[in-house]
Design an enzyme around this catalytic site. Structure first.
Site, PDB file in Angstrom:
ATOM      1  N   HIS A  60       0.843  -1.198   0.000  1.00 49.19           N
ATOM      2  CA  HIS A  60       0.000   0.000   0.000  1.00 49.19           C
ATOM      3  C   HIS A  60       0.873   1.241   0.000  1.00 49.19           C
ATOM      4  O   HIS A  60       2.085   1.175   0.229  1.00 49.19           O
ATOM      5  CB  HIS A  60      -0.979   0.000   1.175  1.00 49.19           C
ATOM      6  N   HIS A  62       1.565   3.779   1.881  1.00 53.58           N
ATOM      7  CA  HIS A  62       1.968   4.473   3.098  1.00 53.58           C
ATOM      8  C   HIS A  62       3.492   4.478   3.153  1.00 53.58           C
ATOM      9  O   HIS A  62       4.148   3.511   2.749  1.00 53.58           O
ATOM     10  CB  HIS A  62       1.390   3.795   4.341  1.00 53.58           C
ATOM     11  N   ASP A  64       5.918   4.106   5.259  1.00 54.29           N
ATOM     12  CA  ASP A  64       6.779   3.103   5.885  1.00 54.29           C
ATOM     13  C   ASP A  64       6.815   1.790   5.106  1.00 54.29           C
ATOM     14  O   ASP A  64       7.498   0.852   5.504  1.00 54.29           O
ATOM     15  CB  ASP A  64       6.369   2.854   7.338  1.00 54.29           C
ATOM     16  N   HIS A  65       6.107   1.739   3.977  1.00 54.78           N
ATOM     17  CA  HIS A  65       6.143   0.564   3.104  1.00 54.78           C
ATOM     18  C   HIS A  65       6.613   0.935   1.693  1.00 54.78           C
ATOM     19  O   HIS A  65       6.726   0.060   0.839  1.00 54.78           O
ATOM     20  CB  HIS A  65       4.761  -0.077   3.016  1.00 54.78           C
ATOM     21  N   HIS A 140      -7.422  -1.719   5.466  1.00 60.91           N
ATOM     22  CA  HIS A 140      -6.589  -0.714   6.128  1.00 60.91           C
ATOM     23  C   HIS A 140      -7.142   0.662   5.785  1.00 60.91           C
ATOM     24  O   HIS A 140      -8.193   0.787   5.152  1.00 60.91           O
ATOM     25  CB  HIS A 140      -5.141  -0.896   5.677  1.00 60.91           C
ATOM     26  N   ASP A 210      -0.519  -4.036   5.930  1.00 63.85           N
ATOM     27  CA  ASP A 210      -1.173  -3.785   7.214  1.00 63.85           C
ATOM     28  C   ASP A 210      -2.662  -4.099   7.089  1.00 63.85           C
ATOM     29  O   ASP A 210      -3.242  -3.910   6.032  1.00 63.85           O
ATOM     30  CB  ASP A 210      -1.010  -2.319   7.594  1.00 63.85           C
TER      31      ASP A 210
END
Length: 301
Positions: A60, A62, A64-65, A140, A210
């Site tokens: 996804h 975001h 941190d990914h 998510h 997530d």
């Protein structure tokens, strides 16, 4: 099947922890799954050859990914890469990466292929002679997919002693390994099971991060060999997990139990906790075979 954890902590990178990224080695293929900030540094630390990575899967959009992706793509060029690179991820990932390449005038030295995902149903997104990859729709705050990697069955192993005993010509060996029966000159049919051994059972790996606790994924990951499931919080913060659409260690273990997974790997820990051992302890109250992901740790299955 080998899993190398490059990073497995939630939110922001720290001097002692890295955000989500991992490398799955399966059937002699290397797949990079998520690409948080610092991924290329972690690849070097773990002595993983950049040139062997031809497919990147992003769950996804975001940070941190994702925030390590443009750096990794650019470094591949600086190293003189010429092999095609395929990137799988939510719609918008192509625009995001190409805009950065355009504004920095850093076009790649290799062909870059984007496979943008929009479906909320599980679908096959990659397949070759040895591996199949399908999406695992997750729940998510933004559109998110996990990924299920499944080996294709090997051909059967030839029982050399048996084929010689029946005086079967070598020309039929491939047919036998493909599962075929053999008819002798006198009309006798020799069943394949008498001529071969079972191959090593194909393995499977499910990456789920997530997501809030979501039983809708159970039919997709049923009987999976290894399940990586996010466990951002402990059960004491279950309310916060619901609010942020994340899972607790107990919930991850419950999914593993209901999916009849053979092994559970926990990760995506919130950095609010001093250590991670409590995640394993909580999960083991539900599911017995629990491993803790941590930066730089490798598991062989």
């Amino acid at each position: 099947m080998k899993l190398t954890i490059l990073g497995c902590y939630a939110a922001t990178p720290r001097t002692i922890t890295n955000p989500t990224s991992q490398v799955l080695e399966i059937k002699n293929r290397l797949f990079l799954i998520d690409c948080g900030e610092g991924t290329q540094v972690q690849l070097r630390k773990n002595k993983i050859k950049f040139s062997k990575i031809n497919h990147i899967f992003i769950s996804h959009l975001h940070g941190d990914h994702l925030y390590g992706l443009i750096g990794t793509v650019s470094t591949f060029s600086l190293l003189g890469r010429t092999t095609d690179l395929h990137i799988y991820g939510p719609k918008g990932i192509k625009e995001l990466i190409l805009l950065q390449l355009k504004l920095t005038e850093s076009w790649t030295t290799y062909s870059l292929f984007f496979h943008e995902l929009e479906s909320k149903e599980s679908e096959v997104i990659f397949e070759d002679k040895k591996v199949v990859v399908r999406t695992i729709p997750l729940k998510h705050r933004v559109y998110t997919n996990g990924y299920l990697f499944t080996e294709k069955p090997d051909e059967r192993k030839l029982n050399v002693e048996a084929v010689q005993r029946y005086d079967i010509h070598v020309a039929y060996y491939q047919k036998i390994k493909n599962g075929g029966d053999i008819t002798l000159d006198d009309g006798t049919v020799i069943e394949n099971e008498k001529l071969t051994f079972d191959p090593i059972p194909p393995k499977s790996y499910a990456f789920c991060s997530d997501t809030v606790y979501n039983e809708n994924i159970l039919p997709i990951i049923e009987n999976v060999d290894v399940l990586y499931h996010e466990s951002t919080f402990l059960e004491s913060e279950a309310t916060l997990a619901q609010k942020t659409l994340h899972s607790t260690a107990k919930e991850a273990a419950t999914i593993a139990l209901k999916a009849n997974a053979k092994q559970l790997v926990l990760g995506h820990y919130s950095t609010r906790y001093e250590g991670i051992e409590s995640f394993k302890e909580e999960a083991e109250t539900i599911f017995s075979n629990v491993l803790l992901a941590d930066d730089g740790v490798s598991f062989e299955f």
